[in-house]
Design a protein around this motif. Structure first.
Motif: not given
Length: 259
Positions: A155-177
């Motif tokens: 899954v790509l970060c919607d800001v920098c467009e680099y991959c979100l590494t599986e297993g680590y935390w992230f910030y997200g908006c569930k309403e907008c994915h």
């Protein structure tokens, strides 16, 4: 003077004026963040040539804490990575820990080969942030291997467009994915603007066309025709090369399945 469990020498509280600054590479030995004395006084070592700095707030950290991301076990404050730890990385952001850490020392975790530890800054990370990158408040998502909803593989970060590494935390908006790296949510200057990107690409194409037109100025019709033929030949050569590579790839894949 102050004694702290993380350092063998006495420490002295040092308060400076807002105009005075430390070097950029001088960081707190606890949280590993830049020293901002005007915002948080700093303890320094009284011994000459001992470069130990500690935010006053870091010197007052509790020795134990509980965290939502690791329920059931208490986390213990360590002043440095354990001995013989080759790769001591944070379970929140994935970066190496060189300063203080909150670590689970429960035997059951280590028996299951789950060495859970957090940077100080990650342990106190805000559960929600208002980011310039998105119109809605973003909530931190703790990774949990037992649920698919928090898996960020490919899954790509919607800001920098680099991959979100599986297993680590992230910030997200569930309403907008909408998902972003922890640091991207905090440092973003504004939301991703596809219209601006398209406009920038169009401007680049226009500049290329203008440069080509400038190159053709002063040339005769015969010279222009010659340049057009050269470009066409270059494009044809590139197409042939791509076709050859595609055929080789297809042949390689076919050979793999023969065995």
């Amino acid at each position: 003077m102050k004694k702290h469990f993380s350092h063998p020498h006495p420490l002295k509280l040092y308060c400076v004026s807002p105009d005075e600054e430390y070097e950029a590479d001088v960081v707190c030995s606890g949280c590993e963040q830049a020293l901002i004395p005007a915002a948080d006084p700093v303890y320094t070592c009284t011994e000459r040539d001992c470069e130990f700095f500690l935010h006053k707030s870091c010197s007052e950290l509790a020795r134990h804490m509980e965290h939502k991301s690791h329920t059931g076990h208490e986390l213990t404050l360590l002043s440095e990575p354990p001995e013989r730890s080759i790769y001591y990385n944070c379970n929140a952001c994935g970066d190496l820990i060189n300063g203080f850490s909150f670590r689970c020392i429960n035997k059951s975790c280590h028996e299951e080969e789950e060495d859970f530890k957090l940077h100080v800054k990650c342990a106190f990370l805000a559960e929600s942030v208002d980011s310039k990158a998105h119109k809605h408040t973003l909530s931190v998502e703790y990774y949990n291997s037992s649920t698919e909803e928090t898996t960020t593989n490919m899954v790509l970060c919607d800001v920098c467009e680099y991959c979100l590494t599986e297993g680590y935390w992230f910030y997200g908006c569930k309403e907008c994915h909408f998902r972003t790296h922890l640091v991207c949510a905090i440092t973003a200057d504004g939301p991703p603007d596809e219209a601006k990107e398209a406009e920038a690409e169009a401007e680049e194409e226009e500049e290329e066309v203008e440069e080509e037109e400038e190159d053709l100025e002063g040339l005769t019709d015969e010279q222009r025709l010659m340049l057009a033929r050269i470009k066409a030949q270059d494009q044809m050569a590139m197409l042939q090369f791509q076709m050859q590579m595609a055929q080789l790839n297809a042949q390689s894949i076919s050979n793999l399945f023969r065995f």
